[in-house]
Enzyme design. Structure first.
Site, PDB file in Angstrom:
ATOM      1  CG  HIS A  16      31.821  86.355  38.666  1.00  0.00           C
ATOM      2  ND1 HIS A  16      31.134  85.290  39.213  1.00  0.00           N
ATOM      3  CD2 HIS A  16      32.196  87.132  39.702  1.00  0.00           C
ATOM      4  CE1 HIS A  16      31.089  85.420  40.518  1.00  0.00           C
ATOM      5  NE2 HIS A  16      31.735  86.538  40.847  1.00  0.00           N
ATOM      6  CG  HIS A  58      35.247  83.235  45.809  1.00  0.00           C
ATOM      7  ND1 HIS A  58      34.532  82.598  46.807  1.00  0.00           N
ATOM      8  CD2 HIS A  58      34.615  84.402  45.571  1.00  0.00           C
ATOM      9  CE1 HIS A  58      33.514  83.360  47.156  1.00  0.00           C
ATOM     10  NE2 HIS A  58      33.542  84.451  46.431  1.00  0.00           N
TER      11      HIS A  58
END
Length: 266
Positions: A16, A58
């Site tokens: 991730h 992100h």
């Protein structure tokens, strides 16, 4: 080559944002470290600079992960590259890391022919932003084609409108990664499970849905994956109980080791 041999007996491990428990997230340091571990997949987030460069980060802003402030889309690529994407991680041992481009990820993955990628589209088609969001989506897909990666990526977004755009424009050429419960697929006008390849099964058990919900989703023909709430042996055992075929995680070293101990990773 068949990249998608994951199953309940051979559970894939996806890093991730790279190996983000040990390295600054979405940096090449985190991505390379995950690749060297032997993960099956790397998940990253894609945004765009003011001058159109596709970059891996992100958040909408650079504040949390860098020494800068403000929105990613307000920076030129040259300005963004001057930021330190590692200074806020750990004790400063990763200071000097930079925000990478999608091209840099693709070049790295090209040298790992078994590696799959989960590309999360973070530019959403909110009101007034539709043209940019769909353009970024098209450009990401163009990069996938440029590198010959159509068979080794999944496209991921919390915007069901982006998923539906891909479905309508490109048909079933690209695997799409959606979410459970359905409320996480924002703006859906059709069931995301009618076209999805895989679904991240969010819920209350180590961040996962129940075994029964996993089973029901599998019966509909969608591959079932566990999200980044899995961190330890208890989470891995719950994922196995649920029949998860992939675990996305922040600590791929731990998850790979636990799965191999249980005979669930090749």
């Amino acid at each position: 080559m068949n990249y998608w041999t994951q199953s309940a007996e051979n559970i894939y491990v996806a890093a991730h944002r790279g190996w983000c428990a040990k390295y600054p997230e979405n940096t090449m340091e985190a991505i390379r470290a995950a690749g060297e571990l032997g993960v099956d997949q790397i998940e990253v987030d894609i945004r765009v600079t003011r001058d159109g460069e596709l970059v891996l980060i992100h958040d909408d802003t650079v504040d949390r992960t860098t020494n800068g402030t403000g929105r990613v889309c307000d920076y030129t690529f040259e300005e963004l590259r001057k930021l330190d994407a590692g200074c806020k991680f750990g004790r400063g041992e990763h200071a000097g890391a930079i925000i990478p481009t999608l091209d840099e990820l693709m070049e790295y993955a090209s040298a790992l022919p078994a590696m799959t990628l989960d590309l999360e589209l973070k530019v959403y088609p909110s009101e007034g932003n539709e043209e940019l969001a769909y353009s970024v989506c098209d450009r990401v897909i163009a990069k996938v084609e440029e590198y010959g990666f159509a068979d080794r990526v999944v496209l991921n977004s919390f915007s069901a409108l982006l998923h539906e755009y891909i479905l309508k424009k490109y048909g079933d050429r690209y695997r799409q990664h959606v979410y459970f419960p359905e409320r996480h697929n924002h703006g859906a006008t059709i069931s995301p499970y009618s076209y999805a390849y895989c679904v991240c099964m969010f819920g209350d058990n180590y961040g996962m849905a129940s075994p029964e919900e996993f089973a029901k989703m599998r019966e509909s023909g969608v591959r079932t994956w566990a999200g980044a709430g899995v961190r330890d042996a208890e989470g891995v055992d719950m994922a196995i109980k649920c029949g998860a075929e992939l675990i996305t995680c922040n600590n791929p070293d731990v998850i790979l080791s636990l799965l191999r101990q249980r005979g669930r990773h090749a």
